[in-house]
Design a protein around this motif. Structure first.
Motif, mmCIF file in Angstrom:
data_model
loop_
_atom_site.group_PDB
_atom_site.id
_atom_site.type_symbol
_atom_site.label_atom_id
_atom_site.label_comp_id
_atom_site.label_asym_id
_atom_site.label_seq_id
_atom_site.Cartn_x
_atom_site.Cartn_y
_atom_site.Cartn_z
ATOM 1 N N TRP A 26 0.829 -1.188 0.000
ATOM 2 C CA TRP A 26 0.000 0.000 0.000
ATOM 3 C C TRP A 26 0.872 1.250 0.000
ATOM 4 O O TRP A 26 1.989 1.239 0.492
ATOM 5 N N TYR A 27 0.310 2.316 -0.584
ATOM 6 C CA TYR A 27 0.999 3.612 -0.572
ATOM 7 C C TYR A 27 0.076 4.642 0.064
ATOM 8 O O TYR A 27 -1.114 4.701 -0.271
ATOM 9 N N LYS A 28 0.620 5.433 0.984
ATOM 10 C CA LYS A 28 -0.142 6.494 1.630
ATOM 11 C C LYS A 28 0.370 7.844 1.147
ATOM 12 O O LYS A 28 1.532 8.190 1.343
ATOM 13 N N SER A 29 -0.501 8.605 0.502
ATOM 14 C CA SER A 29 -0.102 9.910 -0.031
ATOM 15 C C SER A 29 0.003 10.928 1.102
ATOM 16 O O SER A 29 -0.496 10.699 2.204
ATOM 17 N N THR A 31 -1.637 13.450 1.675
ATOM 18 C CA THR A 31 -2.945 13.886 2.147
ATOM 19 C C THR A 31 -3.671 12.788 2.917
ATOM 20 O O THR A 31 -4.819 12.973 3.335
ATOM 21 N N GLY A 32 -3.017 11.642 3.076
ATOM 22 C CA GLY A 32 -3.591 10.559 3.865
ATOM 23 C C GLY A 32 -4.363 9.532 3.066
ATOM 24 O O GLY A 32 -4.903 8.581 3.636
ATOM 25 N N LYS A 33 -4.431 9.681 1.752
ATOM 26 C CA LYS A 33 -5.141 8.721 0.913
ATOM 27 C C LYS A 33 -4.288 7.456 0.758
ATOM 28 O O LYS A 33 -3.076 7.522 0.551
ATOM 29 N N ILE A 34 -4.946 6.304 0.850
ATOM 30 C CA ILE A 34 -4.243 5.032 0.759
ATOM 31 C C ILE A 34 -4.661 4.320 -0.518
ATOM 32 O O ILE A 34 -5.851 4.229 -0.838
ATOM 33 N N ASP A 36 -3.633 0.924 -3.278
ATOM 34 C CA ASP A 36 -2.896 -0.304 -3.544
ATOM 35 C C ASP A 36 -1.758 -0.018 -4.524
ATOM 36 O O ASP A 36 -1.929 0.713 -5.506
ATOM 37 N N GLN A 37 -0.596 -0.597 -4.270
ATOM 38 C CA GLN A 37 0.582 -0.328 -5.100
ATOM 39 C C GLN A 37 0.360 -0.732 -6.554
ATOM 40 O O GLN A 37 0.812 -0.040 -7.471
ATOM 41 N N SER A 47 -1.755 9.085 -7.361
ATOM 42 C CA SER A 47 -2.801 8.676 -6.420
ATOM 43 C C SER A 47 -4.165 9.054 -6.996
ATOM 44 O O SER A 47 -4.426 10.227 -7.264
ATOM 45 N N GLU A 49 -7.213 9.280 -5.824
ATOM 46 C CA GLU A 49 -8.166 10.081 -5.060
ATOM 47 C C GLU A 49 -7.780 11.550 -4.967
ATOM 48 O O GLU A 49 -8.634 12.432 -5.044
#
Length: 284
Positions: A26-29, A31-34, A36-37, A47, A49
């Motif tokens: 997983w990658y978390k941007s 801004t907190g959006k998660i 899937d890689q 990202s 979102e």
């Protein structure tokens, strides 16, 4: 399911058989959006979102720009030396060896030549993972050779910058690359061969002071940090609060330093549209 309920239902997994979630799924941007890689890769490392453009390297940019990811790498085996026998917290020679082993790169830049939407293109792309994308003698030499290749074969040249600036371990030899690459770009201009510069996050220091801002067309990625000195240095030097979004692509576009900002999904089309227009070819 809670452990006591699992036991009631006869679900008993021995401790040694339990599996942790693998790292890197997983990658978390910022801004907190998660995300899937795998989904992130399919979305060109943007990202979905919040549209945040994740930092990527030459491998990913070549996949984006070259048709079917088919290209020939130029000067692949050039590596940096340590003529100054530089040492800070560790020897420069040791640092080079360590970062080569870790990144599987020879230096902070790679050059490829291939087809982009059916047309020949030379692309030099920097890798921030290699000592912060710092510009040393090898970076300058590979850019110079890429330009020579463009001139010899009459092929447009694209430079993708991602750098913290000059490589201090090479001192004046690093600073010489600013003049060297700028002179080579002047030769490219004399031959009337197009040069497109893409500034990604971050593009700073001597890179910005030379080839990154000398394109016939200067492009930025959304939200990229682009400037000479970083915001903290500027704030400490001037003693003033900086404007909102200072040194982002959007700020530079508003103040005339960039021609446009290209979303990563549109990058290949935008570059080829410009080349078609100036070379008077049918738009594809």
């Amino acid at each position: 399911m809670a452990w006591f309920k699992r036991k009631e239902k006869g679900i008993t997994t021995a401790t040694e058989d339990k599996k942790d979630v693998p790292k890197g799924l997983w990658y978390k941007s910022p801004t907190g959006k998660i995300v899937d890689q795998d989904e992130l890769a399919r979305n060109l490392w943007v990202s979905p979102e919040d549209d945040y453009h994740v930092r990527i390297g030459s491998k990913e940019y070549f996949e984006i720009l070259f048709d079917n990811n088919e290209f020939k790498e130029l000067d692949a085996n050039l590596t940096s030396k340590d003529p100054l026998k530089f040492e800070d917290t560790k020897k420069y020679s040791d640092r080079l060896k360590d970062v080569m082993d870790k990144t599987k790169l020879k230096d902070a830049i790679r050059t490829g030549v291939g087809k982009s939407k059916g047309k020949d293109l030379v692309v030099s792309c920097m890798d921030f993972a290699f000592i912060g994308g710092s510009m040393g003698a090898v970076v300058g030499e590979k850019i110079a050779r890429a330009i020579d290749y463009s001139i010899k074969h009459k092929i447009p040249f694209v430079m993708i910058s991602k750098s913290g600036g000059a490589r201090m371990m090479e001192a004046a030899m690093s600073l010489m690359q600013l003049a060297k690459t700028s002179a080579k770009l002047a030769q490219l201009a004399e031959e009337q061969i197009p040069y497109i510069s893409l500034c990604t996050d971050p593009t700073t220091g001597g890179t910005t002071a030379s080839y990154a801002m000398l394109g016939d067309i200067n492009i930025g990625e959304p939200g990229a940090l682009i400037g000479f000195a970083g915001p903290r240095i500027v704030r400490d030097t001037t003693g003033k609060d900086l404007p909102e979004g200072f040194q982002t692509s959007e700020f530079l576009l508003e103040h005339g330093f960039l021609d446009f900002i290209a979303h990563r999904k549109e990058l290949k089309n935008k570059i080829n549209l410009y080349l078609d227009l100036i070379q008077n070819q049918p738009i594809r």
